[in-house]
Design a protein around this motif. Structure first.
Motif, short mmCIF file in Angstrom:
data_model
loop_
_atom_site.label_atom_id
_atom_site.label_comp_id
_atom_site.label_asym_id
_atom_site.label_seq_id
_atom_site.Cartn_x
_atom_site.Cartn_y
_atom_site.Cartn_z
N ARG A 296 -78.14 107.60 -58.35
CA ARG A 296 -79.30 107.00 -59.01
C ARG A 296 -79.83 107.89 -60.12
NH1 ARG A 296 -82.32 102.63 -56.76
NH2 ARG A 296 -83.38 102.94 -58.71
N ARG A 297 -79.06 108.88 -60.52
CA ARG A 297 -79.43 109.82 -61.58
C ARG A 297 -80.58 110.71 -61.15
NH1 ARG A 297 -74.75 108.88 -63.37
NH2 ARG A 297 -74.43 107.02 -64.60
N LYS A 298 -81.04 111.55 -62.07
CA LYS A 298 -82.15 112.46 -61.77
C LYS A 298 -83.45 111.67 -61.69
CE LYS A 298 -80.22 116.60 -63.82
NZ LYS A 298 -80.38 117.67 -64.78
N GLY A 299 -84.43 112.31 -61.08
CA GLY A 299 -85.74 111.68 -60.98
C GLY A 299 -85.91 110.82 -59.76
N ASN A 300 -85.22 111.18 -58.67
CA ASN A 300 -85.32 110.43 -57.43
C ASN A 300 -85.51 111.37 -56.25
OD1 ASN A 300 -84.65 107.61 -58.32
ND2 ASN A 300 -82.89 108.71 -59.10
N THR A 301 -86.06 110.83 -55.19
CA THR A 301 -86.24 111.54 -53.94
C THR A 301 -85.68 110.67 -52.83
OG1 THR A 301 -88.23 112.62 -54.75
CG2 THR A 301 -87.97 112.51 -52.36
N THR A 302 -85.09 111.30 -51.83
CA THR A 302 -84.55 110.55 -50.70
C THR A 302 -85.48 110.71 -49.51
OG1 THR A 302 -82.29 110.90 -51.47
CG2 THR A 302 -82.57 110.25 -49.17
N PHE A 303 -85.87 109.59 -48.91
CA PHE A 303 -86.67 109.58 -47.70
C PHE A 303 -85.78 109.13 -46.54
CE2 PHE A 303 -90.55 108.47 -50.41
CZ PHE A 303 -91.07 109.75 -50.35
N LEU A 304 -85.93 109.78 -45.40
CA LEU A 304 -85.33 109.33 -44.15
C LEU A 304 -86.48 108.83 -43.30
CD1 LEU A 304 -82.96 112.36 -43.45
CD2 LEU A 304 -82.43 110.24 -44.66
N ILE A 305 -86.43 107.56 -42.92
CA ILE A 305 -87.55 106.94 -42.22
C ILE A 305 -87.03 106.32 -40.92
CG2 ILE A 305 -89.40 105.23 -42.38
CD1 ILE A 305 -88.87 105.31 -45.49
N GLY A 306 -87.56 106.79 -39.80
CA GLY A 306 -87.21 106.19 -38.51
C GLY A 306 -88.14 105.04 -38.22
N PHE A 307 -87.58 103.95 -37.68
CA PHE A 307 -88.42 102.79 -37.36
C PHE A 307 -87.80 101.98 -36.23
CE2 PHE A 307 -85.36 101.35 -40.43
CZ PHE A 307 -85.06 100.04 -40.07
N LYS A 308 -88.63 101.21 -35.57
CA LYS A 308 -88.17 100.30 -34.52
C LYS A 308 -87.64 99.04 -35.19
CE LYS A 308 -91.47 102.02 -31.19
NZ LYS A 308 -92.71 101.76 -30.47
N ASP A 309 -86.67 98.41 -34.54
CA ASP A 309 -86.02 97.22 -35.11
C ASP A 309 -87.03 96.18 -35.57
OD1 ASP A 309 -83.70 98.49 -34.42
OD2 ASP A 309 -83.16 97.11 -32.82
N GLN A 310 -88.05 95.93 -34.75
CA GLN A 310 -89.01 94.87 -35.06
C GLN A 310 -89.95 95.23 -36.22
OE1 GLN A 310 -88.86 96.52 -32.14
NE2 GLN A 310 -90.90 97.05 -31.39
N ASP A 311 -89.96 96.50 -36.65
CA ASP A 311 -90.85 96.93 -37.72
C ASP A 311 -90.22 96.88 -39.11
OD1 ASP A 311 -92.82 97.44 -35.86
OD2 ASP A 311 -92.32 99.56 -35.67
N TYR A 312 -88.97 96.46 -39.21
CA TYR A 312 -88.26 96.51 -40.50
C TYR A 312 -88.97 95.71 -41.59
CZ TYR A 312 -84.67 96.00 -44.04
OH TYR A 312 -84.01 96.01 -45.23
N ASN A 313 -89.34 94.48 -41.31
CA ASN A 313 -89.98 93.65 -42.35
C ASN A 313 -91.32 94.24 -42.79
OD1 ASN A 313 -87.88 91.79 -42.47
ND2 ASN A 313 -88.75 90.55 -40.83
N VAL B 30 -79.94 100.75 -44.19
CA VAL B 30 -80.34 100.83 -42.79
C VAL B 30 -79.14 101.30 -41.98
CG1 VAL B 30 -81.15 99.53 -40.78
CG2 VAL B 30 -82.04 98.99 -43.06
N MET B 31 -79.39 102.28 -41.11
CA MET B 31 -78.34 102.82 -40.25
C MET B 31 -78.79 102.77 -38.80
SD MET B 31 -77.44 106.14 -42.58
CE MET B 31 -76.11 106.66 -41.51
N GLU B 32 -77.84 102.52 -37.91
CA GLU B 32 -78.12 102.58 -36.48
C GLU B 32 -78.26 104.05 -36.09
OE1 GLU B 32 -78.47 100.10 -34.25
OE2 GLU B 32 -78.16 98.55 -35.75
N THR B 33 -79.14 104.32 -35.13
CA THR B 33 -79.25 105.68 -34.61
C THR B 33 -78.72 105.70 -33.19
OG1 THR B 33 -81.49 105.26 -33.81
CG2 THR B 33 -81.28 106.22 -36.01
#
Length: 101
Positions: free
Chosen positions: A37-54, A85-88
């Motif tokens: 995505r070129r420069k000027g980006n940050t990566t977030f790793l966010i854990g969430f429950k399946d029902q909270d995705y939307n 989205v990745m399975e944990t």
């Protein structure tokens, strides 16, 4: 439990991080650079429950729109963030990998 890997345009980073933390999401921020995505980006790793995705996606989109309105940025939804989205592994899966007799 799932993991959202989200590459965020730096314009939205600070506000998005605050909104996600205030909404109760646990996030890890990674400085990132490279050709995806070129420069000027940050990566977030966010854990969430399946029902909270939307709700998570809606919260992120609303946070980005807020920044666009505040900074008078032309709305371009395709450049806000890219996410995967990745399975944990569950606790049982994790422990069985390393505790073989």
């Amino acid at each position: 439990m799932k993991l959202l890997v989200c590459i965020v345009n730096d314009v939205y980073r600070d506000h998005l991080e605050k909104v996600l933390q205030n909404s109760g999401y646990r996030i890890t921020e990674l400085a990132s650079s490279g050709g995806f995505r070129r420069k000027g980006n940050t990566t977030f790793l966010i854990g969430f429950k399946d029902q909270d995705y939307n709700d998570l996606k809606k919260t992120m989109e609303e946070a980005c729109v807020h920044v666009e309105q505040k900074k008078k940025i032309q709305p371009t939804s395709k450049y806000r963030f890219t996410s995967f989205v990745m399975e944990t592994a569950t606790n049982d899966d994790w422990t069985t990998r390393f505790n073989k007799a």
